[in-house]
Design a protein around this motif. Structure first.
Motif, PDB file in Angstrom:
ATOM      1  N   SER A  19     -41.211 -68.240 -33.590  1.00  0.00           N
ATOM      2  CA  SER A  19     -40.471 -68.943 -34.640  1.00  0.00           C
ATOM      3  C   SER A  19     -41.398 -69.818 -35.467  1.00  0.00           C
ATOM      4  O   SER A  19     -41.310 -69.848 -36.701  1.00  0.00           O
ATOM      5  CB  SER A  19     -39.369 -69.807 -34.023  1.00  0.00           C
ATOM      6  OG  SER A  19     -38.430 -69.010 -33.356  1.00  0.00           O
ATOM      7  N   GLU A  20     -42.284 -70.519 -34.785  1.00  0.00           N
ATOM      8  CA  GLU A  20     -43.248 -71.378 -35.476  1.00  0.00           C
ATOM      9  C   GLU A  20     -44.144 -70.546 -36.397  1.00  0.00           C
ATOM     10  O   GLU A  20     -44.415 -70.943 -37.533  1.00  0.00           O
ATOM     11  CB  GLU A  20     -44.093 -72.128 -34.451  1.00  0.00           C
ATOM     12  CG  GLU A  20     -45.031 -73.136 -35.040  1.00  0.00           C
ATOM     13  CD  GLU A  20     -45.802 -73.892 -33.974  1.00  0.00           C
ATOM     14  OE1 GLU A  20     -46.975 -74.207 -34.243  1.00  0.00           O
ATOM     15  OE2 GLU A  20     -45.253 -74.152 -32.898  1.00  0.00           O
ATOM     16  N   ALA A  21     -44.565 -69.389 -35.911  1.00  0.00           N
ATOM     17  CA  ALA A  21     -45.423 -68.517 -36.718  1.00  0.00           C
ATOM     18  C   ALA A  21     -44.677 -68.001 -37.951  1.00  0.00           C
ATOM     19  O   ALA A  21     -45.240 -67.959 -39.054  1.00  0.00           O
ATOM     20  CB  ALA A  21     -45.925 -67.349 -35.871  1.00  0.00           C
ATOM     21  N   VAL A  22     -43.414 -67.633 -37.787  1.00  0.00           N
ATOM     22  CA  VAL A  22     -42.621 -67.154 -38.915  1.00  0.00           C
ATOM     23  C   VAL A  22     -42.428 -68.269 -39.937  1.00  0.00           C
ATOM     24  O   VAL A  22     -42.611 -68.060 -41.146  1.00  0.00           O
ATOM     25  CB  VAL A  22     -41.255 -66.604 -38.429  1.00  0.00           C
ATOM     26  CG1 VAL A  22     -40.305 -66.390 -39.592  1.00  0.00           C
ATOM     27  CG2 VAL A  22     -41.451 -65.312 -37.659  1.00  0.00           C
ATOM     28  N   LEU A  23     -42.076 -69.458 -39.466  1.00  0.00           N
ATOM     29  CA  LEU A  23     -41.870 -70.578 -40.395  1.00  0.00           C
ATOM     30  C   LEU A  23     -43.154 -70.950 -41.125  1.00  0.00           C
ATOM     31  O   LEU A  23     -43.133 -71.277 -42.314  1.00  0.00           O
ATOM     32  CB  LEU A  23     -41.293 -71.782 -39.644  1.00  0.00           C
ATOM     33  CG  LEU A  23     -39.865 -71.585 -39.133  1.00  0.00           C
ATOM     34  CD1 LEU A  23     -39.456 -72.754 -38.243  1.00  0.00           C
ATOM     35  CD2 LEU A  23     -38.894 -71.408 -40.284  1.00  0.00           C
ATOM     36  N   ARG A  24     -44.284 -70.864 -40.434  1.00  0.00           N
ATOM     37  CA  ARG A  24     -45.573 -71.147 -41.081  1.00  0.00           C
ATOM     38  C   ARG A  24     -45.888 -70.075 -42.117  1.00  0.00           C
ATOM     39  O   ARG A  24     -46.393 -70.377 -43.207  1.00  0.00           O
ATOM     40  CB  ARG A  24     -46.689 -71.241 -40.036  1.00  0.00           C
ATOM     41  CG  ARG A  24     -48.050 -71.482 -40.615  1.00  0.00           C
ATOM     42  CD  ARG A  24     -48.146 -72.851 -41.297  1.00  0.00           C
ATOM     43  NE  ARG A  24     -49.504 -73.056 -41.778  1.00  0.00           N
ATOM     44  CZ  ARG A  24     -49.797 -73.498 -42.990  1.00  0.00           C
ATOM     45  NH1 ARG A  24     -48.849 -73.870 -43.819  1.00  0.00           N
ATOM     46  NH2 ARG A  24     -51.039 -73.624 -43.362  1.00  0.00           N
ATOM     47  N   THR A  25     -45.585 -68.832 -41.805  1.00  0.00           N
ATOM     48  CA  THR A  25     -45.807 -67.745 -42.760  1.00  0.00           C
ATOM     49  C   THR A  25     -44.964 -67.961 -44.014  1.00  0.00           C
ATOM     50  O   THR A  25     -45.452 -67.821 -45.140  1.00  0.00           O
ATOM     51  CB  THR A  25     -45.471 -66.386 -42.119  1.00  0.00           C
ATOM     52  OG1 THR A  25     -46.314 -66.192 -40.980  1.00  0.00           O
ATOM     53  CG2 THR A  25     -45.665 -65.246 -43.099  1.00  0.00           C
ATOM     54  N   ILE A  26     -43.703 -68.339 -43.827  1.00  0.00           N
ATOM     55  CA  ILE A  26     -42.828 -68.622 -44.968  1.00  0.00           C
ATOM     56  C   ILE A  26     -43.386 -69.776 -45.788  1.00  0.00           C
ATOM     57  O   ILE A  26     -43.378 -69.738 -47.024  1.00  0.00           O
ATOM     58  CB  ILE A  26     -41.389 -68.896 -44.492  1.00  0.00           C
ATOM     59  CG1 ILE A  26     -40.780 -67.622 -43.887  1.00  0.00           C
ATOM     60  CG2 ILE A  26     -40.528 -69.425 -45.635  1.00  0.00           C
ATOM     61  CD1 ILE A  26     -39.492 -67.851 -43.120  1.00  0.00           C
ATOM     62  N   ILE A  66     -37.520 -62.676 -39.601  1.00  0.00           N
ATOM     63  CA  ILE A  66     -36.938 -63.695 -40.469  1.00  0.00           C
ATOM     64  C   ILE A  66     -35.860 -64.482 -39.718  1.00  0.00           C
ATOM     65  O   ILE A  66     -35.705 -65.680 -39.911  1.00  0.00           O
ATOM     66  CB  ILE A  66     -36.366 -63.059 -41.756  1.00  0.00           C
ATOM     67  CG1 ILE A  66     -37.503 -62.516 -42.619  1.00  0.00           C
ATOM     68  CG2 ILE A  66     -35.538 -64.076 -42.543  1.00  0.00           C
ATOM     69  CD1 ILE A  66     -37.049 -61.701 -43.816  1.00  0.00           C
ATOM     70  N   GLN A  67     -35.160 -63.808 -38.824  1.00  0.00           N
ATOM     71  CA  GLN A  67     -34.090 -64.450 -38.057  1.00  0.00           C
ATOM     72  C   GLN A  67     -34.584 -65.184 -36.806  1.00  0.00           C
ATOM     73  O   GLN A  67     -33.825 -65.909 -36.170  1.00  0.00           O
ATOM     74  CB  GLN A  67     -33.047 -63.408 -37.647  1.00  0.00           C
ATOM     75  CG  GLN A  67     -32.333 -62.782 -38.817  1.00  0.00           C
ATOM     76  CD  GLN A  67     -31.532 -63.788 -39.620  1.00  0.00           C
ATOM     77  OE1 GLN A  67     -30.804 -64.603 -39.062  1.00  0.00           O
ATOM     78  NE2 GLN A  67     -31.671 -63.754 -40.927  1.00  0.00           N
ATOM     79  N   ARG A  68     -35.850 -65.034 -36.446  1.00  0.00           N
ATOM     80  CA  ARG A  68     -36.381 -65.598 -35.206  1.00  0.00           C
ATOM     81  C   ARG A  68     -36.148 -67.106 -35.061  1.00  0.00           C
ATOM     82  O   ARG A  68     -35.837 -67.565 -33.959  1.00  0.00           O
ATOM     83  CB  ARG A  68     -37.869 -65.275 -35.078  1.00  0.00           C
ATOM     84  CG  ARG A  68     -38.418 -65.439 -33.688  1.00  0.00           C
ATOM     85  CD  ARG A  68     -37.522 -64.737 -32.714  1.00  0.00           C
ATOM     86  NE  ARG A  68     -38.278 -64.129 -31.644  1.00  0.00           N
ATOM     87  CZ  ARG A  68     -37.704 -63.521 -30.627  1.00  0.00           C
ATOM     88  NH1 ARG A  68     -36.404 -63.429 -30.545  1.00  0.00           N
ATOM     89  NH2 ARG A  68     -38.419 -62.977 -29.696  1.00  0.00           N
ATOM     90  N   PRO A  69     -36.257 -67.909 -36.103  1.00  0.00           N
ATOM     91  CA  PRO A  69     -36.038 -69.346 -35.935  1.00  0.00           C
ATOM     92  C   PRO A  69     -34.617 -69.717 -35.482  1.00  0.00           C
ATOM     93  O   PRO A  69     -34.382 -70.835 -35.039  1.00  0.00           O
ATOM     94  CB  PRO A  69     -36.334 -69.917 -37.326  1.00  0.00           C
ATOM     95  CG  PRO A  69     -37.279 -68.936 -37.930  1.00  0.00           C
ATOM     96  CD  PRO A  69     -36.812 -67.600 -37.427  1.00  0.00           C
ATOM     97  N   PHE A  70     -33.681 -68.787 -35.564  1.00  0.00           N
ATOM     98  CA  PHE A  70     -32.305 -69.042 -35.134  1.00  0.00           C
ATOM     99  C   PHE A  70     -32.054 -68.650 -33.685  1.00  0.00           C
ATOM    100  O   PHE A  70     -30.977 -68.904 -33.146  1.00  0.00           O
ATOM    101  CB  PHE A  70     -31.317 -68.297 -36.044  1.00  0.00           C
ATOM    102  CG  PHE A  70     -31.297 -68.825 -37.439  1.00  0.00           C
ATOM    103  CD1 PHE A  70     -30.510 -69.919 -37.765  1.00  0.00           C
ATOM    104  CD2 PHE A  70     -32.068 -68.241 -38.426  1.00  0.00           C
ATOM    105  CE1 PHE A  70     -30.496 -70.421 -39.063  1.00  0.00           C
ATOM    106  CE2 PHE A  70     -32.057 -68.730 -39.720  1.00  0.00           C
ATOM    107  CZ  PHE A  70     -31.273 -69.827 -40.039  1.00  0.00           C
TER     108      PHE A  70
END
Length: 80
Positions: free
Chosen positions: A26-33, A10-14
């Motif tokens: 980060s891109e994968a996490v944001l896409r999942t969200i 969850i913190q990866r985009p930071f």
């Protein structure tokens, strides 16, 4: 499909996006969200995630993570 994102993801985009691996994660996490927000995935939260998030000293990161966890449709309780 039910997904569980741990605190680190969850913190990866930071994190520092200058490394390609981190940027892709980060891109994968944001896409999942985004898929969770659209209702295409169900997010599982937990007491542990909430505890770890509430202890984060960085207010921006903490607010972001709490916003993500608020999207959860399921909650896993831990046995004490």
């Amino acid at each position: 499909m039910l997904v569980y994102l741990d605190t680190c993801s969850i913190q990866r985009p930071f994190d520092d996006q200058s490394q390609i691996r981190i940027a892709l994660e980060s891109e994968a996490v944001l896409r999942t969200i985004q898929l969770v927000e659209q209702g295409d995935l169900d997010l599982l939260s937990s007491e542990t995630l909430l505890l770890e998030t509430e202890q984060n000293p960085h207010s921006r990161r903490r607010r972001f993570a709490l916003g993500v966890l608020a999207l959860a449709t399921r909650f896993a309780e831990t046995n004490s």
